[in-house]
Design a protein around this motif. Sequence first.
Motif, PDB file in Angstrom:
ATOM      1  N   PHE A 115       0.807  -1.219   0.000  1.00 18.25           N
ATOM      2  CA  PHE A 115       0.000   0.000   0.000  1.00 18.25           C
ATOM      3  C   PHE A 115       0.839   1.269   0.000  1.00 18.25           C
ATOM      4  CE2 PHE A 115      -2.751  -3.246   1.974  1.00 18.25           C
ATOM      5  CZ  PHE A 115      -3.808  -3.199   1.083  1.00 18.25           C
ATOM      6  N   ASP A 143      -7.310  -4.039  -7.100  1.00 18.72           N
ATOM      7  CA  ASP A 143      -8.050  -2.858  -6.650  1.00 18.72           C
ATOM      8  C   ASP A 143      -7.734  -2.556  -5.191  1.00 18.72           C
ATOM      9  OD1 ASP A 143      -9.222  -2.646  -9.113  1.00 18.72           O
ATOM     10  OD2 ASP A 143     -11.123  -3.584  -8.529  1.00 18.72           O
ATOM     11  N   GLY A 144      -7.491  -1.283  -4.908  1.00 15.85           N
ATOM     12  CA  GLY A 144      -7.251  -0.844  -3.548  1.00 15.85           C
ATOM     13  C   GLY A 144      -5.813  -0.921  -3.107  1.00 15.85           C
ATOM     14  N   ALA A 145      -4.951  -1.533  -3.914  1.00 10.26           N
ATOM     15  CA  ALA A 145      -3.550  -1.667  -3.546  1.00 10.26           C
ATOM     16  C   ALA A 145      -2.678  -0.902  -4.531  1.00 10.26           C
ATOM     17  CB  ALA A 145      -3.132  -3.129  -3.522  1.00 10.26           C
ATOM     18  N   THR A 286      -9.475  -4.533   7.222  1.00  9.76           N
ATOM     19  CA  THR A 286      -8.827  -3.542   6.368  1.00  9.76           C
ATOM     20  C   THR A 286      -8.363  -4.189   5.071  1.00  9.76           C
ATOM     21  OG1 THR A 286      -8.098  -2.232   8.263  1.00  9.76           O
ATOM     22  CG2 THR A 286      -6.901  -1.918   6.194  1.00  9.76           C
TER      23      THR A 286
END
Length: 347
Positions: A115, A143-145, A286
């Motif tokens: 991240f 997605d999201g990283a 998370t």
Amino acid sequence: MADVPPAQGQGTKQRWRYDEIVIIVGAGIIGLSCAWRLAQKSIPVTVLEAGRAAREASWAGAGMLAPGGEIESDNEAARLAVRSLAAFAAFVTELQAESGIAIDFQQDGAVELAFTEQEAAALEQKAKVQAGLGIPSVPIARDGALYARFYPEDALVNPRDVTAALRVACERRGVQFLEDTPVLGLLDDGTVQIAAGTLQADEVLVTTGAWTTALLPQAGVLPVRGHLISYGTIARQFAGILRHGHTYLLQRDTGEFLAGATREEVGFNRSLDPAAISDLQARAETLLPSLTGLDLKEYWNGFRPGIAGDIPWIGRIRGRISGAFGHYRNGILLAPETARIIAELLA
């Protein structure tokens, strides 16, 4: 083979002779795997266990078979892990055939996330080292990283399935089990001291995990407590393993969803730590937001056998005493290769 001695507290103390036998002290996955391989070579084996077989770290572990998530440098432990993973599918197939017990083994790979730029750089550097060891991985979009890497050969197994199958396979090959039988001392000539007297073996193998230092003070093994949590049986979230740092998520073929793990140096304190459990739950949610709002169904802890350098001891110690201990977080993964080495050594 001589008769098994009477249970502790029964009869008078005496010396029993086990002719041409290997005594294994410790009935976790390492001890059971070694017993099975030795029994396959027609070597008489008796396994001594202070409590109940496979009810400590082997029972508590999640069962990740994931060199991609563990290995950061080139050393003997890394090479051992690569060889053991390569042998695991055949190990499971053979064990299922001998025991008749189904084993949940999934080789669907693992995704590791980053991240931050620093985490991404660390993943890339680790991948370079691992490639030299024969551990493949490729960058992927997630997605999201900021960055993600896929390890196609990483796998998972249910260690409770494996140990149940090992117990049956061992018994079918004549392995004897003495549970609730703590070992009080070892002598170099193969004498094993228990409360009921002494046993004599041609070879003694110590596979006592986190408890090894009590029996072999020079071993330098320390207990490292780890908590895990379960969300119970839920809809399939993904295949394989999802991880970030020391947080990992996986799902059994039954649908049970697990998250791990913590790392705590608290001795043999078995108490459940609410703060550790809450922290682990927050990390899991998370990493996978779809878990948010789900209740935990179970949580537990176990003691990993930590050792200096994270390189397990597998081999001769002195006299007739050998050992296989200090596998830390990789006892499940390293069981096939450890058993192969020990069987060749003691046979």
